[in-house]
Write a protein that holds these residues in place. Structure first.
Motif, short mmCIF file in Angstrom:
data_model
loop_
_atom_site.label_atom_id
_atom_site.label_comp_id
_atom_site.label_asym_id
_atom_site.label_seq_id
_atom_site.Cartn_x
_atom_site.Cartn_y
_atom_site.Cartn_z
N THR A 1 2.27 -6.56 2.68
CA THR A 1 1.72 -7.84 3.13
C THR A 1 2.06 -8.87 2.06
OG1 THR A 1 -0.41 -7.31 2.10
CG2 THR A 1 -0.19 -6.83 4.45
N ALA B 1 0.85 -1.19 0.00
CA ALA B 1 0.00 0.00 0.00
C ALA B 1 0.88 1.24 0.00
CB ALA B 1 -0.91 0.01 1.22
N ALA C 1 -2.76 -5.55 2.03
CA ALA C 1 -2.49 -4.21 1.54
C ALA C 1 -2.73 -4.21 0.03
CB ALA C 1 -1.05 -3.81 1.85
N GLU D 1 3.10 0.16 3.57
CA GLU D 1 2.72 -1.13 4.16
C GLU D 1 2.98 -2.23 3.15
OE1 GLU D 1 -1.17 -3.45 6.10
OE2 GLU D 1 -1.40 -1.49 5.13
N LYS E 1 -8.41 -4.57 1.94
CA LYS E 1 -8.73 -4.72 3.36
C LYS E 1 -9.73 -5.85 3.58
CE LYS E 1 -7.86 0.11 4.65
NZ LYS E 1 -8.48 1.40 5.07
#
Length: 307
Positions: free
Chosen positions: A89, A75, A193, A87, A188
């Protein structure tokens, strides 16, 4: 000239930049745009000329269609590729396409969005992007958005080295919807992300990408004295409404802003004189029509399509 021109905005320039350039090309001060496009986004940007600027809000009421790509795994501050990564993930295995599709379908209907910090929404008189650039935080207002369609249009591409998964999508949305935020909220919902990695607006205000022209094409048309071939009349913003042709005596009355008794029960009527839209009138409870929006100076009634 009074009417609309659909510009195919190139990436790298803001909507106000387009308005500035159009003003110079058409030699008019009264120019506006319908539906802001971020600098990184390309595609359809309707431009209003002259009295057509009064109809911008009507043009914005129609839906917009976008195509683009979304990437899971990281993100950014801006929710697109313009910002810094904040971010990650990383994915070790790809998310099943069926799960992605189901999550996208869950957004269909009326939803609530929180606009991105890097947006033009005003809070306490300041744009959110001004707060963001100053490193300040502020509570962002909730906004209602309508999602008519949101679907994956390609196979997903899993990058094991980067830990990302990317796919193309299309979205048909109502006014005020942030596609960047839609992409982030999709992530989300999948506990990931996400970032909108590309975006093109293919339809806005009844204009489609295929009939839009670049600024260079607009300048060439102006040089060849063919601008009017690219202009849609003011009536374009009122597609679907009934038109009523005024008699000479009625036109005289309309010029004075008078109410009219007309043989119609439509809530709104486009009033034309000699084939040119001159006013939008609205029905009163007593059966008479009163002025809603006046276009008395409008002198363009053609129905050209931008080619």
């Amino acid at each position: 000239m009074d009417g609309f021109i659909a510009i195919n905005k190139a990436p790298g320039m803001g909507s106000t930049d387009v308005v500035y350039k159009v003003r110079k090309i058409v030699h008019m001060k009264r120019v506006g745009h319908s539906g802001t496009l971020d600098p990184a986004v390309n595609g359809v940007l309707p431009i209003a000329l002259g009295s057509a600027t009064k109809a911008i809000s009507r043009l914005q009421d129609s839906g917009k269609i976008y195509t683009g790509s979304i990437t899971f795994g990281f993100a950014t501050t801006t929710e697109d590729m313009e910002g810094e990564v904040v971010e990650r993930t990383p994915l070790t295995v790809p998310i099943p396409d069926e799960r992605i599709d189901a999550a996208m379908q869950s957004f269909i209907g009326d939803i609530i969005q929180i606009p991105p910090m890097y947006s033009a929404v005003k809070v306490n008189g300041r744009r959110l992007y001004d707060y963001a650039r100053a490193g300040e935080t502020v509570e962002r207002p909730q906004r209602h958005a309508s999602i008519y369609d949101f679907r994956r249009t390609s196979a997903t591409r899993f990058d094991a080295d980067q830990g990302t998964q990317t796919f193309e999508f299309s979205a048909h949305v109502g006014k005020g919807t942030y596609i960047r935020t839609l992409a982030v909220d999709l992530g989300k919902r999948l506990d990931l992300a996400a970032t909108m990695t590309q975006l093109t607006r293919t339809e806005s205000g009844g204009f489609v990408l295929e009939e839009s022209v670049t600024l260079e094409q607009l300048a060439a048309a102006a040089e060849a004295d063919q601008l009017l071939t690219l202009v849609r009349p003011v009536q374009h913003a009122y597609a679907g409404l009934t038109s009523y042709a005024l008699a000479d005596w009625q036109w005289e009355s309309v010029q004075h802003g008078n109410f009219l008794k007309l043989p119609s029960t439509d809530d709104e009527l486009i009033l034309t004189y000699q084939g040119i839209m001159k006013a939008l009138y609205k029905l009163d409870a007593d059966g008479s029509y009163h002025p809603e929006t006046m276009y008395l100076s409008n002198s363009f009634g053609g129905d050209n399509s931008a080619n």
